[in-house]
Write a protein that holds these residues in place. Structure first.
Motif, PDB file in Angstrom:
ATOM      1  N   ILE A  18       1.449  -0.797  -0.094  1.00  0.00           N
ATOM      2  CA  ILE A  18      -0.533   0.133  -0.200  1.00  0.00           C
ATOM      3  C   ILE A  18       1.324   0.998   0.368  1.00  0.00           C
ATOM      4  O   ILE A  18       2.221   1.072   0.685  1.00  0.00           O
ATOM      5  CB  ILE A  18      -0.769   0.030   0.765  1.00  0.00           C
ATOM      6  CG1 ILE A  18      -1.616  -0.728   0.905  1.00  0.00           C
ATOM      7  CG2 ILE A  18      -1.758   1.364   1.295  1.00  0.00           C
ATOM      8  CD1 ILE A  18      -2.388  -0.753   2.346  1.00  0.00           C
ATOM      9  N   ASN A  19       0.811   1.725  -1.186  1.00  0.00           N
ATOM     10  CA  ASN A  19       1.324   3.549  -0.969  1.00  0.00           C
ATOM     11  C   ASN A  19       0.591   4.618  -0.101  1.00  0.00           C
ATOM     12  O   ASN A  19      -0.561   4.320  -0.314  1.00  0.00           O
ATOM     13  CB  ASN A  19       1.137   4.032  -2.562  1.00  0.00           C
ATOM     14  CG  ASN A  19       1.931   5.065  -2.327  1.00  0.00           C
ATOM     15  OD1 ASN A  19       2.386   5.844  -1.373  1.00  0.00           O
ATOM     16  ND2 ASN A  19       2.361   5.725  -3.118  1.00  0.00           N
ATOM     17  N   LEU A  37      -1.896  11.150  -4.189  1.00  0.00           N
ATOM     18  CA  LEU A  37      -3.127  11.405  -5.468  1.00  0.00           C
ATOM     19  C   LEU A  37      -4.230  10.646  -5.540  1.00  0.00           C
ATOM     20  O   LEU A  37      -5.130   9.431  -5.878  1.00  0.00           O
ATOM     21  CB  LEU A  37      -2.159  10.090  -6.596  1.00  0.00           C
ATOM     22  CG  LEU A  37      -1.003  10.769  -7.247  1.00  0.00           C
ATOM     23  CD1 LEU A  37       0.329   9.641  -7.967  1.00  0.00           C
ATOM     24  CD2 LEU A  37      -1.053  12.035  -8.016  1.00  0.00           C
ATOM     25  N   LYS A  38      -4.866   9.972  -3.893  1.00  0.00           N
ATOM     26  CA  LYS A  38      -6.355   9.433  -4.164  1.00  0.00           C
ATOM     27  C   LYS A  38      -6.018  10.013  -2.414  1.00  0.00           C
ATOM     28  O   LYS A  38      -5.544  10.439  -1.467  1.00  0.00           O
ATOM     29  CB  LYS A  38      -5.906   7.501  -3.925  1.00  0.00           C
ATOM     30  CG  LYS A  38      -5.110   7.359  -2.533  1.00  0.00           C
ATOM     31  CD  LYS A  38      -4.623   5.579  -2.711  1.00  0.00           C
ATOM     32  CE  LYS A  38      -3.378   4.931  -1.754  1.00  0.00           C
ATOM     33  NZ  LYS A  38      -2.911   4.062  -1.963  1.00  0.00           N
ATOM     34  N   PRO A  39      -7.878   9.525  -2.083  1.00  0.00           N
ATOM     35  CA  PRO A  39      -8.295   9.859  -0.872  1.00  0.00           C
ATOM     36  C   PRO A  39      -7.649   9.256   0.834  1.00  0.00           C
ATOM     37  O   PRO A  39      -8.023   7.666   0.178  1.00  0.00           O
ATOM     38  CB  PRO A  39      -9.911   9.753  -0.799  1.00  0.00           C
ATOM     39  CG  PRO A  39      -9.892   8.942  -2.258  1.00  0.00           C
ATOM     40  CD  PRO A  39      -8.372   8.537  -2.951  1.00  0.00           C
ATOM     41  N   LEU A  81      -9.970   5.879   1.621  1.00  0.00           N
ATOM     42  CA  LEU A  81      -9.218   4.790   0.778  1.00  0.00           C
ATOM     43  C   LEU A  81      -8.623   4.105   0.916  1.00  0.00           C
ATOM     44  O   LEU A  81      -8.355   3.168   1.097  1.00  0.00           O
ATOM     45  CB  LEU A  81      -9.283   5.078  -0.669  1.00  0.00           C
ATOM     46  CG  LEU A  81      -8.696   3.570  -0.721  1.00  0.00           C
ATOM     47  CD1 LEU A  81      -9.979   2.728  -1.509  1.00  0.00           C
ATOM     48  CD2 LEU A  81      -8.323   3.916  -3.309  1.00  0.00           C
ATOM     49  N   ARG A 103      -8.684   0.493   2.542  1.00  0.00           N
ATOM     50  CA  ARG A 103      -7.580  -0.523   2.837  1.00  0.00           C
ATOM     51  C   ARG A 103      -6.952  -0.776   3.729  1.00  0.00           C
ATOM     52  O   ARG A 103      -6.629  -2.737   3.922  1.00  0.00           O
ATOM     53  CB  ARG A 103      -6.479  -0.399   1.196  1.00  0.00           C
ATOM     54  CG  ARG A 103      -7.353  -0.015  -0.059  1.00  0.00           C
ATOM     55  CD  ARG A 103      -6.385   0.340  -1.068  1.00  0.00           C
ATOM     56  NE  ARG A 103      -7.743  -0.152  -1.997  1.00  0.00           N
ATOM     57  CZ  ARG A 103      -7.111   0.538  -3.305  1.00  0.00           C
ATOM     58  NH1 ARG A 103      -5.664   1.702  -3.262  1.00  0.00           N
ATOM     59  NH2 ARG A 103      -7.826   0.646  -4.417  1.00  0.00           N
TER      60      ARG A 103
END
Lengths: 250, 250
Positions: A135-136, A141-143, A146, A150
């Motif tokens: 996982i980054n 670049l993502k909320p 999220l 995850r």
């Protein structure tokens, strides 16, 4: 037209972790494109132009590389670790999809490399020896919601977990929150590996139980690996070994 | 005592994907230990003893390697791909933990390699370019119920997924069931990559939507990669490119 583009993984730092496939591509290149510290790892030579660019301009860099290949140049986009894991390959394909139709006819290859989590895991033992996820933790670049979703599902699935980009100066609070989420789901004994700058002169490894982990143990050069519920520690003189067995009892 | 043991990743098949670090260890070894087809990839030479063993005897092989290192030999345990990903490193640490206390003082190193999912992803584009998980679909060493639980949670987390050991002659039904579980959670358009024997003369890649995937598309030499909900396909002359963008919109 003899141009091509290779998106190549130059590993976590040590020269002996670069595959011969990548070395051959670098030797054949006319142009090297990449983030400043990665391009500086490439030795200059006659006939080779080095194009350094800053962080966070991945799409511009990708377009530049594709347009040079379309002009007939032999372009290597250098990526730390493996180009397909939180690195330049996706940026190049985003640029390719949005770009001129002619770019789709280019000779384009991705050359795999040793990604940071595999180098870190090898140094510590085999914490990713059973099912795991990567996982980054950057929310550029993502909320963030999220990421947190995850994390919870991965913990519920009892995956070992590797975290890339756990913490930066501009995002000091995300990793603190990550540790809080893990503490809600996992026992305090769960082993966590902080692996900084593996295979470079600044390499530093530290294994602590989740209950003693603090956010300042990670920075932007750290990969964090969280064991699964079955991950074990072998104590010995020197650094302990961390590994996840191959079996899960019924 | 000058013995040591290195658990080394020899990559997915092609010689140009073996790191110089591993090559140096192989050159310094007195003994090579491993599963028959992996040991056969090592060139014989004077002073080197090759020890081939069958599949499913990983613990015996690990004990043999550790005991030879304890006798002063320089032992390389060869593993396909990366030794820390569903391979020999965990087996060696299991044997180490159960074995004589003296083994803990051994010089023991894990040398990372290009694991199958990274080689497969590179060949197809960048399907693992965003958060992903890796699951071993064999239920030899864990209950099938755990595999199915992990599949459902991974799909709910919207990870891209890489499956190792999707299907063998002794387990023909597990991958069929895997596809059924995926169809309950994911749209029929979801891209699936079947990557067989990447970087060997038998290499074969195939990209199909989940709705058209069938169990017989995988065998024991196949790595399967399932895209996330954001994974895209770029059509072009020749093979399509499959990639997962770096961004997930809020």
């Amino acid at each position: 037209m003899s141009g091509w583009i290779a998106i190549a993984g130059i590993g976590p730092g040590d020269e002996t972790l670069i595959t011969p496939e990548v070395t051959t591509a670098l030797e054949a290149a006319t142009d090297i494109v990449g983030y400043i510290p990665y391009v500086r790892r490439i030795a200059p030579r006659d006939g080779l132009t080095l194009h350094e660019s800053d962080n966070r301009v991945e799409l511009d860099r990708a377009r530049h590389a594709l347009s040079m290949a379309a002009e007939g140049k032999r372009v290597v986009v250098v990526s730390s670790g493996d180009p397909g894991v939180f690195a330049m390959a996706s940026a190049v394909f985003e640029a390719l999809e949005e770009g001129p139709e002619a770019w789709r006819a280019l000779d384009i290859r991705v050359l795999p490399g040793i990604t940071a989590m595999l180098a870190a895991a090898a140094r510590a033992g085999a914490p990713l020896g059973h099912d795991f996820c990567a996982i980054n933790l950057s929310d550029n670049l993502k909320p963030w919601a999220l990421i947190e979703k995850r994390l919870r599902l991965a913990a519920e699935a009892d995956f070992a977990m590797a975290f890339y980009n756990p913490r930066s100066k501009s995002r000091p609070e995300g990793f603190e929150r990550t540790l809080e989420v893990l503490r809600e789901v996992c026992a305090p004994e769960r082993p966590i590996l902080f692996a900084r700058a593996v295979s470079t002169p600044e390499e530093a490894l530290r294994v602590v139980p989740l209950g003693q982990a603090t956010a300042d143990m990670a920075d932007m050069r750290t990969v964090v690996i969280v064991g699964s519920s079955t991950t074990r520690i072998i104590e010995r003189v020197g650094a302990p070994l961390v590994y996840t067995p191959r079996s899960v009892p019924a």
